[in-house]
Design a protein around this motif. Structure first.
Motif, mmCIF file in Angstrom:
data_model
loop_
_atom_site.group_PDB
_atom_site.id
_atom_site.type_symbol
_atom_site.label_atom_id
_atom_site.label_comp_id
_atom_site.label_asym_id
_atom_site.label_seq_id
_atom_site.Cartn_x
_atom_site.Cartn_y
_atom_site.Cartn_z
ATOM 1 N N CYS A 1 0.824 -1.218 0.000
ATOM 2 C CA CYS A 1 0.000 0.000 0.000
ATOM 3 C C CYS A 1 0.857 1.267 0.000
ATOM 4 O O CYS A 1 0.598 2.196 -0.760
ATOM 5 C CB CYS A 1 -0.942 -0.003 1.196
ATOM 6 N N GLY A 2 1.869 1.301 0.848
ATOM 7 C CA GLY A 2 2.740 2.467 0.897
ATOM 8 C C GLY A 2 3.551 2.628 -0.370
ATOM 9 O O GLY A 2 3.753 3.738 -0.860
ATOM 10 N N GLY A 3 4.017 1.511 -0.914
ATOM 11 C CA GLY A 3 4.790 1.559 -2.150
ATOM 12 C C GLY A 3 3.968 2.035 -3.327
ATOM 13 O O GLY A 3 4.419 2.871 -4.120
ATOM 14 N N LEU A 4 2.748 1.512 -3.447
ATOM 15 C CA LEU A 4 1.880 1.962 -4.537
ATOM 16 C C LEU A 4 1.517 3.436 -4.372
ATOM 17 O O LEU A 4 1.440 4.173 -5.356
ATOM 18 C CB LEU A 4 0.620 1.095 -4.608
ATOM 19 N N ALA A 5 1.316 3.867 -3.123
ATOM 20 C CA ALA A 5 1.023 5.287 -2.883
ATOM 21 C C ALA A 5 2.212 6.158 -3.294
ATOM 22 O O ALA A 5 2.034 7.228 -3.882
ATOM 23 C CB ALA A 5 0.682 5.511 -1.413
ATOM 24 N N GLY A 6 3.424 5.702 -3.010
ATOM 25 C CA GLY A 6 4.615 6.454 -3.398
ATOM 26 C C GLY A 6 4.800 6.522 -4.896
ATOM 27 O O GLY A 6 5.130 7.583 -5.448
ATOM 28 N N VAL A 7 4.575 5.410 -5.569
ATOM 29 C CA VAL A 7 4.674 5.393 -7.033
ATOM 30 C C VAL A 7 3.593 6.294 -7.622
ATOM 31 O O VAL A 7 3.837 7.034 -8.576
ATOM 32 C CB VAL A 7 4.569 3.953 -7.582
ATOM 33 N N ARG A 8 2.420 6.264 -7.027
ATOM 34 C CA ARG A 8 1.317 7.112 -7.484
ATOM 35 C C ARG A 8 1.695 8.589 -7.376
ATOM 36 O O ARG A 8 1.437 9.366 -8.301
ATOM 37 C CB ARG A 8 0.080 6.810 -6.638
ATOM 38 N N LEU A 9 2.302 8.994 -6.272
ATOM 39 C CA LEU A 9 2.713 10.388 -6.091
ATOM 40 C C LEU A 9 3.731 10.829 -7.132
ATOM 41 O O LEU A 9 3.717 11.973 -7.577
ATOM 42 C CB LEU A 9 3.314 10.583 -4.697
ATOM 43 N N CYS A 10 4.622 9.914 -7.515
ATOM 44 C CA CYS A 10 5.704 10.251 -8.443
ATOM 45 C C CYS A 10 5.290 10.207 -9.909
ATOM 46 O O CYS A 10 5.952 10.818 -10.745
ATOM 47 C CB CYS A 10 6.871 9.280 -8.255
ATOM 48 N N THR A 11 4.228 9.480 -10.222
ATOM 49 C CA THR A 11 3.903 9.281 -11.634
ATOM 50 C C THR A 11 2.513 9.744 -12.027
ATOM 51 O O THR A 11 2.376 10.549 -12.936
ATOM 52 C CB THR A 11 4.040 7.799 -12.027
ATOM 53 N N ALA A 12 1.497 9.205 -11.375
ATOM 54 C CA ALA A 12 0.120 9.462 -11.799
ATOM 55 C C ALA A 12 -0.779 9.686 -10.592
ATOM 56 O O ALA A 12 -1.470 8.764 -10.147
ATOM 57 C CB ALA A 12 -0.398 8.294 -12.638
ATOM 58 N N PRO A 13 -0.785 10.900 -10.017
ATOM 59 C CA PRO A 13 -1.644 11.159 -8.864
ATOM 60 C C PRO A 13 -3.106 10.852 -9.186
ATOM 61 O O PRO A 13 -3.596 11.193 -10.257
ATOM 62 C CB PRO A 13 -1.447 12.653 -8.600
ATOM 63 N N GLY A 14 -3.748 10.151 -8.281
ATOM 64 C CA GLY A 14 -5.149 9.805 -8.478
ATOM 65 C C GLY A 14 -5.376 8.449 -9.113
ATOM 66 O O GLY A 14 -6.487 7.934 -9.084
ATOM 67 N N GLU A 15 -4.367 7.855 -9.695
ATOM 68 C CA GLU A 15 -4.513 6.544 -10.344
ATOM 69 C C GLU A 15 -4.528 5.446 -9.278
ATOM 70 O O GLU A 15 -3.625 5.365 -8.464
ATOM 71 C CB GLU A 15 -3.360 6.298 -11.321
ATOM 72 N N THR A 16 -5.552 4.618 -9.291
ATOM 73 C CA THR A 16 -5.632 3.529 -8.317
ATOM 74 C C THR A 16 -5.409 2.160 -8.945
ATOM 75 O O THR A 16 -5.200 1.194 -8.230
ATOM 76 C CB THR A 16 -6.991 3.524 -7.591
ATOM 77 N N ASP A 17 -5.456 2.064 -10.265
ATOM 78 C CA ASP A 17 -5.266 0.789 -10.946
ATOM 79 C C ASP A 17 -3.778 0.438 -10.987
ATOM 80 O O ASP A 17 -2.965 1.192 -11.530
ATOM 81 C CB ASP A 17 -5.832 0.865 -12.365
ATOM 82 N N VAL A 18 -3.429 -0.693 -10.414
ATOM 83 C CA VAL A 18 -2.024 -1.096 -10.305
ATOM 84 C C VAL A 18 -1.383 -1.269 -11.679
ATOM 85 O O VAL A 18 -0.272 -0.789 -11.917
ATOM 86 C CB VAL A 18 -1.893 -2.403 -9.490
ATOM 87 N N HIS A 19 -2.075 -1.918 -12.591
ATOM 88 C CA HIS A 19 -1.513 -2.167 -13.920
ATOM 89 C C HIS A 19 -1.208 -0.850 -14.643
ATOM 90 O O HIS A 19 -0.125 -0.661 -15.194
ATOM 91 C CB HIS A 19 -2.479 -3.029 -14.731
ATOM 92 N N ARG A 20 -2.151 0.076 -14.619
ATOM 93 C CA ARG A 20 -1.935 1.377 -15.270
ATOM 94 C C ARG A 20 -0.859 2.189 -14.542
ATOM 95 O O ARG A 20 -0.093 2.915 -15.170
ATOM 96 C CB ARG A 20 -3.242 2.157 -15.355
ATOM 97 N N LEU A 21 -0.796 2.049 -13.225
ATOM 98 C CA LEU A 21 0.212 2.771 -12.445
ATOM 99 C C LEU A 21 1.618 2.283 -12.784
ATOM 100 O O LEU A 21 2.530 3.087 -12.986
ATOM 101 C CB LEU A 21 -0.068 2.585 -10.953
ATOM 102 N N VAL A 22 1.798 0.973 -12.886
ATOM 103 C CA VAL A 22 3.107 0.419 -13.252
ATOM 104 C C VAL A 22 3.475 0.829 -14.671
ATOM 105 O O VAL A 22 4.619 1.206 -14.941
ATOM 106 C CB VAL A 22 3.123 -1.117 -13.083
ATOM 107 N N ALA A 23 2.512 0.799 -15.578
ATOM 108 C CA ALA A 23 2.771 1.223 -16.958
ATOM 109 C C ALA A 23 3.151 2.706 -17.012
ATOM 110 O O ALA A 23 4.062 3.096 -17.752
ATOM 111 C CB ALA A 23 1.549 0.953 -17.829
ATOM 112 N N ALA A 24 2.479 3.532 -16.207
ATOM 113 C CA ALA A 24 2.800 4.962 -16.170
ATOM 114 C C ALA A 24 4.199 5.193 -15.608
ATOM 115 O O ALA A 24 4.944 6.046 -16.099
ATOM 116 C CB ALA A 24 1.767 5.713 -15.338
ATOM 117 N N ALA A 25 4.575 4.418 -14.599
ATOM 118 C CA ALA A 25 5.915 4.547 -14.015
ATOM 119 C C ALA A 25 6.982 4.171 -15.034
ATOM 120 O O ALA A 25 8.014 4.837 -15.144
ATOM 121 C CB ALA A 25 6.035 3.672 -12.773
#
Length: 145
Positions: free
Chosen positions: A89-113
């Motif tokens: 949870c903390g790791g996904l929140a950190g990646v979200r802050l750095c790449t795509a704020p507001g994105e909750t979908d893990v697959h899209r978040l990893v692709a955005a990163a």
């Protein structure tokens, strides 16, 4: 149902378990490639995409590697549930802050990163680890929202 029978049934129902299963079950994230299966009185979450599973496994391994010192984690071996949840949870929140704020979908978040930084290894890890350390789960007795 005994645990060995449950693990066997789980392996048949979900051949490729979701790497961020605990984060999805806790409501910290969702994923378009996840598959939910009800087994006895439990829920198992799997991944329908081998590529997404590989990318998520890479991210999870990097999260553990980069957060080991900050969280005082033991090297290797399984982690307690709370530590696993904090990493996810903390790791996904950190990646979200750095790449795509507001994105909750893990697959899209990893692709955005991967699109933003070229590689998951090139993420701004100090900010991500800071988010992992700062993440707190709900306390006993707190109601879910």
């Amino acid at each position: 149902m005994d645990e060995n029978a449950y693990r066997d049934a789980r392996g048949l129902a979900v051949p490729q378990p979701c790497v961020f299963e605990k984060a999805i079950a806790a409501g910290c994230a969702c994923c378009a490639t996840s598959i939910r299966r009800a087994l006895a009185e439990r829920e198992a979450i799997g991944c329908a995409s081998p590529t997404a599973h590989t990318n998520c496994a890479t991210l999870a391994a990097l999260l553990r590697e980069r957060s080991t010192f900050a969280l005082r984690l033991p090297p290797g071996g399984p982690l307690p549930h709370a530590a696993t949840l904090r990493l996810a949870c903390g790791g996904l929140a950190g990646v979200r802050l750095c790449t795509a704020p507001g994105e909750t979908d893990v697959h899209r978040l990893v692709a955005a990163a991967q699109a933003c930084f070229g590689s998951l290894a090139d993420l701004p890890w100090p900010r991500v680890v800071e988010s992992v350390v700062a993440w707190q789960g709900r306390r006993r007795g707190e109601a879910r929202r």
